[in-house]
Design a protein around this motif. Structure first.
Motif, PDB file in Angstrom:
ATOM      1  N   PHE A 129      47.059  35.021  40.735  1.00 44.36           N
ATOM      2  CA  PHE A 129      45.741  34.518  40.354  1.00 44.36           C
ATOM      3  C   PHE A 129      45.607  33.001  40.517  1.00 44.36           C
ATOM      4  N   GLU A 130      46.667  32.330  40.913  1.00 49.28           N
ATOM      5  CA  GLU A 130      46.641  30.864  40.954  1.00 49.28           C
ATOM      6  C   GLU A 130      45.536  30.345  41.880  1.00 49.28           C
ATOM      7  N   GLY A 131      44.660  29.515  41.313  1.00 48.42           N
ATOM      8  CA  GLY A 131      43.588  28.907  42.076  1.00 48.42           C
ATOM      9  C   GLY A 131      42.429  29.824  42.401  1.00 48.42           C
ATOM     10  N   ARG A 132      42.484  31.072  41.922  1.00 43.85           N
ATOM     11  CA  ARG A 132      41.439  32.040  42.233  1.00 43.85           C
ATOM     12  C   ARG A 132      40.390  32.093  41.112  1.00 43.85           C
ATOM     13  N   PRO A 133      39.123  32.396  41.437  1.00 42.96           N
ATOM     14  CA  PRO A 133      38.120  32.545  40.376  1.00 42.96           C
ATOM     15  C   PRO A 133      38.451  33.737  39.478  1.00 42.96           C
ATOM     16  N   TRP A 134      38.204  33.556  38.181  1.00 42.10           N
ATOM     17  CA  TRP A 134      38.375  34.652  37.215  1.00 42.10           C
ATOM     18  C   TRP A 134      37.071  34.723  36.414  1.00 42.10           C
ATOM     19  N   VAL A 135      36.283  35.752  36.663  1.00 38.03           N
ATOM     20  CA  VAL A 135      34.949  35.851  36.067  1.00 38.03           C
ATOM     21  C   VAL A 135      35.036  36.316  34.622  1.00 38.03           C
ATOM     22  N   LEU A 136      34.292  35.653  33.756  1.00 42.26           N
ATOM     23  CA  LEU A 136      34.155  36.036  32.348  1.00 42.26           C
ATOM     24  C   LEU A 136      32.684  36.370  32.111  1.00 42.26           C
ATOM     25  N   THR A 137      32.420  37.473  31.390  1.00 45.42           N
ATOM     26  CA  THR A 137      31.034  37.894  31.168  1.00 45.42           C
ATOM     27  C   THR A 137      30.736  38.023  29.668  1.00 45.42           C
ATOM     28  N   PRO A 138      30.799  36.914  28.923  1.00 46.58           N
ATOM     29  CA  PRO A 138      30.507  36.989  27.491  1.00 46.58           C
ATOM     30  C   PRO A 138      29.027  37.262  27.241  1.00 46.58           C
ATOM     31  N   THR A 139      28.741  37.809  26.067  1.00 51.65           N
ATOM     32  CA  THR A 139      27.359  38.020  25.635  1.00 51.65           C
ATOM     33  C   THR A 139      27.123  37.172  24.392  1.00 51.65           C
ATOM     34  N   ARG A 140      25.900  37.207  23.883  1.00 50.11           N
ATOM     35  CA  ARG A 140      25.603  36.446  22.660  1.00 50.11           C
ATOM     36  C   ARG A 140      26.398  36.960  21.469  1.00 50.11           C
ATOM     37  N   ASP A 141      26.866  38.210  21.551  1.00 54.53           N
ATOM     38  CA  ASP A 141      27.621  38.786  20.444  1.00 54.53           C
ATOM     39  C   ASP A 141      29.121  38.524  20.525  1.00 54.53           C
ATOM     40  N   THR A 142      29.590  37.989  21.643  1.00 55.67           N
ATOM     41  CA  THR A 142      31.032  37.786  21.817  1.00 55.67           C
ATOM     42  C   THR A 142      31.561  36.757  20.838  1.00 55.67           C
ATOM     43  N   ASP A 143      32.621  37.113  20.117  1.00 52.13           N
ATOM     44  CA  ASP A 143      33.240  36.200  19.160  1.00 52.13           C
ATOM     45  C   ASP A 143      33.854  35.010  19.900  1.00 52.13           C
ATOM     46  N   THR A 144      33.690  33.819  19.330  1.00 54.60           N
ATOM     47  CA  THR A 144      34.218  32.602  19.952  1.00 54.60           C
ATOM     48  C   THR A 144      35.733  32.673  20.118  1.00 54.60           C
ATOM     49  N   GLU A 145      36.419  33.278  19.153  1.00 54.38           N
ATOM     50  CA  GLU A 145      37.875  33.397  19.240  1.00 54.38           C
ATOM     51  C   GLU A 145      38.286  34.229  20.457  1.00 54.38           C
ATOM     52  N   VAL A 146      37.512  35.274  20.756  1.00 51.04           N
ATOM     53  CA  VAL A 146      37.825  36.121  21.906  1.00 51.04           C
ATOM     54  C   VAL A 146      37.581  35.368  23.209  1.00 51.04           C
ATOM     55  N   LEU A 147      36.504  34.599  23.258  1.00 49.41           N
ATOM     56  CA  LEU A 147      36.253  33.776  24.444  1.00 49.41           C
ATOM     57  C   LEU A 147      37.386  32.779  24.649  1.00 49.41           C
ATOM     58  N   ASN A 148      37.871  32.201  23.567  1.00 48.39           N
ATOM     59  CA  ASN A 148      38.995  31.266  23.674  1.00 48.39           C
ATOM     60  C   ASN A 148      40.262  31.971  24.164  1.00 48.39           C
ATOM     61  N   LEU A 149      40.488  33.210  23.713  1.00 42.95           N
ATOM     62  CA  LEU A 149      41.633  33.980  24.205  1.00 42.95           C
ATOM     63  C   LEU A 149      41.514  34.236  25.700  1.00 42.95           C
ATOM     64  N   ALA A 150      40.280  34.559  26.137  1.00 46.00           N
ATOM     65  CA  ALA A 150      40.064  34.803  27.562  1.00 46.00           C
ATOM     66  C   ALA A 150      40.319  33.537  28.371  1.00 46.00           C
ATOM     67  N   LEU A 151      39.845  32.417  27.885  1.00 43.59           N
ATOM     68  CA  LEU A 151      40.072  31.152  28.582  1.00 43.59           C
ATOM     69  C   LEU A 151      41.559  30.794  28.605  1.00 43.59           C
ATOM     70  N   GLU A 152      42.267  31.121  27.517  1.00 44.73           N
ATOM     71  CA  GLU A 152      43.709  30.873  27.491  1.00 44.73           C
ATOM     72  C   GLU A 152      44.432  31.760  28.499  1.00 44.73           C
ATOM     73  N   LEU A 153      44.016  33.029  28.591  1.00 40.10           N
ATOM     74  CA  LEU A 153      44.608  33.931  29.576  1.00 40.10           C
ATOM     75  C   LEU A 153      44.412  33.378  30.985  1.00 40.10           C
ATOM     76  N   VAL A 154      43.200  32.943  31.292  1.00 43.79           N
ATOM     77  CA  VAL A 154      42.906  32.403  32.616  1.00 43.79           C
ATOM     78  C   VAL A 154      43.759  31.174  32.896  1.00 43.79           C
ATOM     79  N   ALA A 155      43.905  30.322  31.880  1.00 38.68           N
ATOM     80  CA  ALA A 155      44.713  29.114  32.055  1.00 38.68           C
ATOM     81  C   ALA A 155      46.181  29.452  32.274  1.00 38.68           C
TER      82      ALA A 155
END
Length: 362
Positions: A129-155
């Motif tokens: 996955f290095e250097g490749r786009p990783w799409v995230l599709t959060p909604t208004r209901d998505t918990d901020t902690e989960v979005l942070n976990l997703a961003l950490e996974l991508v990182a």
């Protein structure tokens, strides 16, 4: 993130697990086929033993048709704090989960834009996955902690996060991923019954167009079954272009000069529109496309030859921006095409010639 459970140990799941495990995350592996989970574990992707309690992240990496059911089971069992999937379609699974009436605040749909023609855990790599786009599709209901976990996974996977609406994502991948797969397969299918003398003429162009046609048909049936509408819409446009191009080519056969002129104009139109579309494809590191100069060098099929030519380019102080190799049919030689900044091409060409390399025009 300290712990993760990866459900589905194919190419994507095992690659993500390898990346996480390599950066200190305790990864647990699960698959409907225990042998695949054991294989992934043997590769260093984690352990196939069940976690003792809820993990920080549950990553579902199963085919699109099974995503909603697998996520529903995991969420109901309380297997983690956050739940992500990596399916190549996003709208369908999201709607299926909503129809089940589950609390989806802890769920976020994602899609890493990376893959290979090969599948399964043995094809996995930690750097997929290095250097490749990783799409995230959060909604208004998505918990901020989960979005942070997703961003950490991508990182941790060294990918690049891209936030999109789920349905917009599905329309986008229909254009840039799913339709190219089908078109590549259609072109490759013309070769199945082709005369052997024609096949022996295959060069780099047909290899480029048909590379992804080697992909697993069963996997692609599952992907396309989850996104048929948007793909059909794109293919409808391609079909219209094909019809117009066929008519233009037939006109070129006419004895009427005006018809031949119209036919040439029609062919030129589709080629020019192709130029315009190709120019929008992002270039190196996602930047605007750059037109490079090609320095083509005759190279023998011997160990160390590529390393030597790269070393000689480095000694000349020239950065190789991209590289392609065109193999000569039936010969132990080929052309290595070195793409460089236009201003660097004369310097590189002279330096390579001075070191005994034979240059060719492309």
């Amino acid at each position: 993130m300290r712990t993760a459970l990866v459900i589905g140990t194919g190419l994507i799941g095992t690659s993500a697990a390898l990346a996480l495990a390599g950066r200190g995350v305790a990864v647990h592996l699960r698959d409907h086929d225990p042998a695949r989970a054991r294989t992934a574990a043997a590769l260093g992707a984690g352990t196939d033993e069940a976690p003792e309690g809820p993990v920080d992240l549950v990553l579902v990496a199963v085919p699109p048709a099974h995503v909603a059911a697998t996520l529903a089971e995991a969420i109901t069992a309380g297997l983690g704090r956050g739940y992500l999937d990596v399916a190549s379609v996003k709208g369908g699974p999201k709607r299926e989960l909503e129809a089940l009436g589950l609390d989806l605040t802890a769920y976020l749909g994602t899609h890493p834009m990376s893959g290979k023609e090969r599948s399964g855990p043995l094809a996995a790599t930690a750097d997929l996955f290095e250097g490749r786009p990783w799409v995230l599709t959060p909604t208004r209901d998505t918990d901020t902690e989960v979005l942070n976990l997703a961003l950490e996974l991508v990182a941790l996977c060294r990918a690049v996060p891209v936030v999109m609406d789920a349905d917009a994502h599905d329309r986008a991948v229909a254009l840039v991923s799913h339709t190219p797969q089908l078109v590549s397969s259609m072109v490759a299918a013309r070769l199945e019954e082709a005369d052997e003398t024609a096949v022996r003429l295959c060069g780099q162009g047909i290899r480029d167009v048909t590379r992804i046609a080697a992909s697993d048909p069963r996997m692609w049936v599952e992907i396309l079954s989850a996104n048929p509408g948007p793909v059909a819409d794109v293919l409808s446009g391609v079909a219209a272009d094909l019809d117009e191009t066929v008519r233009a080519l037939r006109a070129l056969q006419s004895a009427d000069e005006d018809k031949r002129r119209d036919g040439a104009s029609g062919v030129e139109d589709v080629l020019r529109r192709g130029n315009a579309g190709r120019s929008r494809v992002p270039g190196k590191h996602g930047a605007a496309p750059t037109v490079y100069e090609t320095v083509a060098v005759l190279i023998s099929d011997q160990p160390g030859e590529l390393a030597r030519i790269f070393a000689d380019a480095g000694r000349a102080g020239v950065n190789i921006e991209d590289v392609r190799i065109e193999h000569a049919t039936g010969q132990q030689a080929g052309l290595v095409q070195l793409m460089v900044e236009p201003s660097a091409a004369p310097l590189l060409g002279k330096a390579l010639q001075d070191r005994g390399w034979s240059l060719r025009t492309t």
